[in-house]
Design a protein around this motif. Structure first.
Motif, mmCIF file in Angstrom:
data_model
loop_
_atom_site.group_PDB
_atom_site.id
_atom_site.type_symbol
_atom_site.label_atom_id
_atom_site.label_comp_id
_atom_site.label_asym_id
_atom_site.label_seq_id
_atom_site.Cartn_x
_atom_site.Cartn_y
_atom_site.Cartn_z
ATOM 1 N N ARG A 2 27.882 36.397 12.807
ATOM 2 C CA ARG A 2 29.276 36.160 12.379
ATOM 3 C C ARG A 2 28.540 35.299 11.079
ATOM 4 O O ARG A 2 27.855 34.132 11.193
ATOM 5 N N ARG A 16 39.595 31.406 7.881
ATOM 6 C CA ARG A 16 38.531 32.456 8.524
ATOM 7 C C ARG A 16 37.228 31.818 9.116
ATOM 8 O O ARG A 16 36.439 32.505 9.848
ATOM 9 N N HIS A 199 27.360 42.733 -3.730
ATOM 10 C CA HIS A 199 28.446 42.113 -3.574
ATOM 11 C C HIS A 199 28.693 41.072 -4.880
ATOM 12 O O HIS A 199 27.901 40.141 -4.879
ATOM 13 N N VAL A 209 31.677 38.488 7.663
ATOM 14 C CA VAL A 209 30.977 39.413 8.604
ATOM 15 C C VAL A 209 30.966 39.344 9.930
ATOM 16 O O VAL A 209 30.696 38.225 10.370
ATOM 17 N N ARG A 210 31.533 40.190 10.755
ATOM 18 C CA ARG A 210 31.769 39.989 12.132
ATOM 19 C C ARG A 210 31.134 41.142 12.886
ATOM 20 O O ARG A 210 31.836 42.147 12.628
ATOM 21 N N ASP A 211 30.265 41.319 13.548
ATOM 22 C CA ASP A 211 29.435 42.270 14.224
ATOM 23 C C ASP A 211 29.075 43.188 13.072
ATOM 24 O O ASP A 211 28.424 42.910 12.110
ATOM 25 N N ARG A 212 29.780 44.613 12.772
ATOM 26 C CA ARG A 212 29.361 45.498 12.072
ATOM 27 C C ARG A 212 30.287 45.650 10.866
ATOM 28 O O ARG A 212 30.385 46.343 10.049
ATOM 29 N N GLU A 213 31.518 44.540 11.007
ATOM 30 C CA GLU A 213 32.574 44.766 9.818
ATOM 31 C C GLU A 213 32.333 43.759 8.919
ATOM 32 O O GLU A 213 31.943 42.554 9.203
ATOM 33 N N GLN A 214 32.426 44.065 7.768
ATOM 34 C CA GLN A 214 32.453 43.347 6.417
ATOM 35 C C GLN A 214 33.843 43.513 5.728
ATOM 36 O O GLN A 214 34.375 44.336 5.476
ATOM 37 N N ARG A 215 34.415 42.057 5.491
ATOM 38 C CA ARG A 215 35.656 41.973 4.650
ATOM 39 C C ARG A 215 35.525 41.124 3.792
ATOM 40 O O ARG A 215 35.063 39.895 3.931
#
Length: 217
Positions: A2, A16, A199, A209-215
């Motif tokens: 995280r 967030r 970025h 970033v949470r686990d494998r998800e980037q937003r």
């Protein structure tokens, strides 16, 4: 894993950050790392740390400074034990090379890698605190004074980042009013010219970033 990585200070999406913490936030302990400012005067460093603490208390958190200089030579195990007492670590901006050196000298680099690998805490911060997570710091010497490492520590700088994000992080891009926006716009342009994915964030934006998800928000 995280991560809450802001271009400048808390950014525009502090909710967030709080959402990454399980349960309530009131009084949650936060370790605040200000070693990116270690080349500044003691007065400037202290003022910067007070500003961070005030902002975090405004979110209902309980900030306490973690000075990596106090753990030089202690190793990753010692730092991991200290960090385990906190749900969140906040790393403020400044000189990314100074922050990276403090991490290497204290074992914080290995401690963060291990703790984030098993999702044991939230890593959050802005500017240098985010940039240090990239695979490499090459290019950022255009903005941050890499010679400060030799001046303060008498050591050669560490150029490898922690590699916890997949590409360089460039803050303050297209951010009128920020004193480094022109230089970091040039860093971003150089990465683009070299075909280096990165970025690039404006002030106010955050990468979560949470686990494998980037937003990007």
């Amino acid at each position: 894993m995280r991560l809450y990585l802001s271009s400048f200070r808390l950014g525009d999406h502090a909710e967030r950050l709080l959402a990454l913490l399980p349960g309530g936030t009131t009084g949650r302990p936060v370790a605040v790392v200000g070693n990116a400012m270690d080349a500044e005067s003691p007065q400037a460093r202290a003022a910067g740390m007070r500003r961070e603490a005030t902002a975090l208390r405004g979110l209902g958190l309980d900030p306490v400074e973690l000075d990596l200089r106090d753990h030089a030579g202690g190793g990753a195990g010692e730092l991991a034990g200290v960090l385990a007492c906190h749900d969140l670590v906040w790393l403020r901006g400044g000189n990314v090379f100074m922050l990276r050196q403090a991490m290497a000298r204290s074992g914080a680099d290995a401690a963060f890698t291990a703790l984030l690998g098993r999702d044991a805490l939230v890593y959050a911060g802005y500017s240098a605190g985010a940039c240090v997570l990239a695979p490499s710091l090459r290019g950022l010497e255009h903005c941050d004074d890499v010679t400060a490492v030799r001046r303060v520590y008498g050591e050669e700088p560490v150029w490898d980042g922690l590699g916890l994000i997949d590409r360089p992080f460039v803050p303050h891009v297209d951010s009128p009013g920020h004193p480094e926006t022109v230089l970091l716009g040039q860093v971003s342009a150089a990465y683009r010219a070299a075909g280096t994915a990165h970025h690039a964030l404006r002030d106010g934006q955050v990468l979560v970033v949470r686990d494998r998800e980037q937003r990007l928000f």
